[in-house]
Design an enzyme around this catalytic site. Structure first.
Site, short mmCIF file in Angstrom:
data_model
loop_
_atom_site.label_atom_id
_atom_site.label_comp_id
_atom_site.label_asym_id
_atom_site.label_seq_id
_atom_site.Cartn_x
_atom_site.Cartn_y
_atom_site.Cartn_z
N CYS A 86 32.82 40.54 37.52
CA CYS A 86 32.60 41.67 36.19
C CYS A 86 32.38 40.74 35.02
O CYS A 86 30.96 40.23 34.91
CB CYS A 86 33.79 42.26 36.33
SG CYS A 86 33.60 43.97 35.10
N HIS A 194 35.22 44.43 41.81
CA HIS A 194 36.39 43.61 41.62
C HIS A 194 36.88 43.68 43.17
O HIS A 194 37.83 44.26 43.62
CB HIS A 194 37.64 44.25 40.67
CG HIS A 194 37.12 44.25 39.38
ND1 HIS A 194 37.64 43.31 38.62
CD2 HIS A 194 36.32 45.15 38.57
CE1 HIS A 194 37.00 43.38 37.44
NE2 HIS A 194 36.29 44.55 37.50
N GLU A 196 39.28 41.27 43.94
CA GLU A 196 40.54 40.80 43.69
C GLU A 196 41.42 42.11 43.72
O GLU A 196 42.78 41.85 43.67
CB GLU A 196 40.70 39.98 42.67
CG GLU A 196 40.93 40.57 41.07
CD GLU A 196 39.59 41.07 40.60
OE1 GLU A 196 39.43 41.41 39.33
OE2 GLU A 196 38.39 41.08 41.36
#
Length: 222
Positions: A86, A194, A196
């Protein structure tokens, strides 16, 4: 295996990224943006999402001038692995570790949702645990995720199989539906979604965990 996660003023995904690395087996250390050197013996540097410096000038532009980014550039030039997510992707483009630029979303609105993606290449340490063409879903949360590159640059990315992920549909207007790209040596990855935030069943799926497991396996095998 050792990982470092950078921390800028405005980072809001640094801890999430550290958790994802640790879950994949990495000894992970946080590194402040004003540091001038990276820890010794690193395998990868993670540049997290968030709004570094509030995006006051241009997304990632101020963070790209932080002292630690000179060390990250040197680390990448020596063949180190770097993952930018990002805002981290924006920072890597601003430092020219990756080609192209991230612009305002075509709809001029912040986009936050679970986003279907296609794994465009498995020829990288980050993606080789996926299947070619596999459909996955990762969260997106950005206002400036519209990836643009000139025609010659796009042709080169396509010819060199350096588009890592592509959107199904297009949440931000990115050229060729690009969601993530690789460096020439395939050891630097930048992506807007994302991973994660998708490493635990409690997140809704674990599609992002595959990326971190893929990297860990590639490093062990190297």
């Amino acid at each position: 295996m050792r990982a470092a996660v950078l921390v800028f003023p405005g980072s809001n995904c640094d801890r999430d990224l550290a958790v994802a690395f640790r879950q994949a087996g990495f000894d992970t250390q946080m590194v402040w943006h004003k540091d001038t050197d990276l820890p010794e013996g690193l395998d990868i540097v993670g540049v997290p999402g968030g709004f570094s410096y509030g995006d006051y000038l241009r997304c990632g532009a101020i963070a790209a001038q932080s002292p630690i980014m000179r060390a990250v550039a040197g680390f990448a030039e020596r063949g180190g692995h770097v993952l930018g997510i990002c805002n981290g992707f924006q920072v890597l483009c601003e430092t020219r570790l990756l080609p192209g630029v991230l612009m305002r979303n075509a709809g001029l609105k912040f986009t936050c949702r679970m986003q279907p993606l296609t794994v465009a290449t498995t020829d990288s340490p980050f993606t080789n645990a996926y299947k070619p063409g596999q459909e996955i879903a990762l969260p997106v949360a950005h206002h400036d995720g519209n990836y643009q590159i000139d025609d010659a640059g796009l042709a080169r990315l396509q010819a060199e199989d350096r588009i890592a992920f592509a959107y199904e549909g297009n949440p931000n207007g990115s050229v060729a539906h690009i969601a993530g790209v690789l460096s020439e040596n395939r050891r630097v990855l930048g992506l807007m979604p994302h991973p994660e935030r998708a490493v635990d069943a409690a997140h809704g799926n674990t599609d992002g965990g595959v990326l971190f497991a893929s990297l860990a396996a590639a490093l062990v095998a190297a």
